[in-house]
Design a protein around this motif. Sequence first.
Motif, PDB file in Angstrom:
ATOM      1  N   UNK A  58       0.836  -1.211   0.000  1.00 41.51           N
ATOM      2  CA  UNK A  58       0.000   0.000   0.000  1.00 41.51           C
ATOM      3  C   UNK A  58       0.869   1.259   0.000  1.00 41.51           C
ATOM      4  N   UNK A  59       1.916   1.248   0.801  1.00 41.80           N
ATOM      5  CA  UNK A  59       2.837   2.391   0.849  1.00 41.80           C
ATOM      6  C   UNK A  59       3.489   2.590  -0.517  1.00 41.80           C
ATOM      7  N   UNK A  60       3.913   1.497  -1.126  1.00 43.89           N
ATOM      8  CA  UNK A  60       4.529   1.578  -2.450  1.00 43.89           C
ATOM      9  C   UNK A  60       3.544   2.155  -3.468  1.00 43.89           C
ATOM     10  N   UNK A  61       2.307   1.676  -3.426  1.00 42.21           N
ATOM     11  CA  UNK A  61       1.273   2.192  -4.338  1.00 42.21           C
ATOM     12  C   UNK A  61       1.033   3.683  -4.111  1.00 42.21           C
ATOM     13  N   UNK A  62       1.000   4.100  -2.865  1.00 39.72           N
ATOM     14  CA  UNK A  62       0.794   5.519  -2.553  1.00 39.72           C
ATOM     15  C   UNK A  62       1.982   6.364  -3.017  1.00 39.72           C
ATOM     16  N   UNK A  63       3.186   5.846  -2.873  1.00 43.84           N
ATOM     17  CA  UNK A  63       4.368   6.579  -3.360  1.00 43.84           C
ATOM     18  C   UNK A  63       4.290   6.743  -4.873  1.00 43.84           C
ATOM     19  N   UNK A  64       3.887   5.667  -5.553  1.00 41.26           N
ATOM     20  CA  UNK A  64       3.739   5.749  -7.004  1.00 41.26           C
ATOM     21  C   UNK A  64       2.679   6.780  -7.389  1.00 41.26           C
ATOM     22  N   UNK A  68       3.291  10.110  -9.617  1.00 42.27           N
ATOM     23  CA  UNK A  68       2.500  10.377 -10.824  1.00 42.27           C
ATOM     24  C   UNK A  68       1.775  11.713 -10.730  1.00 42.27           C
ATOM     25  N   UNK A  69       1.244  12.017  -9.569  1.00 45.67           N
ATOM     26  CA  UNK A  69       0.567  13.312  -9.386  1.00 45.67           C
ATOM     27  C   UNK A  69       1.547  14.474  -9.513  1.00 45.67           C
ATOM     28  N   UNK A  70       2.743  14.280  -8.995  1.00 45.76           N
ATOM     29  CA  UNK A  70       3.751  15.335  -9.127  1.00 45.76           C
ATOM     30  C   UNK A  70       4.126  15.550 -10.587  1.00 45.76           C
ATOM     31  N   UNK A  71       4.239  14.456 -11.329  1.00 47.62           N
ATOM     32  CA  UNK A  71       4.539  14.571 -12.767  1.00 47.62           C
ATOM     33  C   UNK A  71       3.413  15.292 -13.496  1.00 47.62           C
ATOM     34  N   UNK A  72       2.189  14.906 -13.170  1.00 47.47           N
ATOM     35  CA  UNK A  72       1.036  15.569 -13.799  1.00 47.47           C
ATOM     36  C   UNK A  72       1.019  17.048 -13.453  1.00 47.47           C
ATOM     37  N   UNK A  73       1.280  17.344 -12.198  1.00 49.37           N
ATOM     38  CA  UNK A  73       1.284  18.739 -11.758  1.00 49.37           C
ATOM     39  C   UNK A  73       2.358  19.525 -12.503  1.00 49.37           C
TER      40      UNK A  73
END
Length: 85
Positions: A58-64, A68-73
């Motif tokens: 779950x932590x790994x998924x949240x980091x991903x 991804x959100x940072x890249x989109x931003x």
Amino acid sequence: MTKRDKTKQFEEIYKSYNLIKGKLNRVEKELKEKEKQYQSKVEQIDDFVSREIKLNKRISDLKDLVTNLQKENTQVLKNKSILPF
């Protein structure tokens, strides 16, 4: 050896046998109890490890997701700076 001596010897051996048998039964009972305790501990450890694996996933998924959100931003900010308005 007389019959009385043999009988007395047999009775002593029989008493010793019963004493040893009683001790053996107690030891077997203690071993079974210890086995149950160990099995319970193994199950607890297994449950803990399973939860840890799920949490780490779950932590790994949240980091991903954050990455991804940072890249989109970053992409949105780049596109926004390109637009004239």
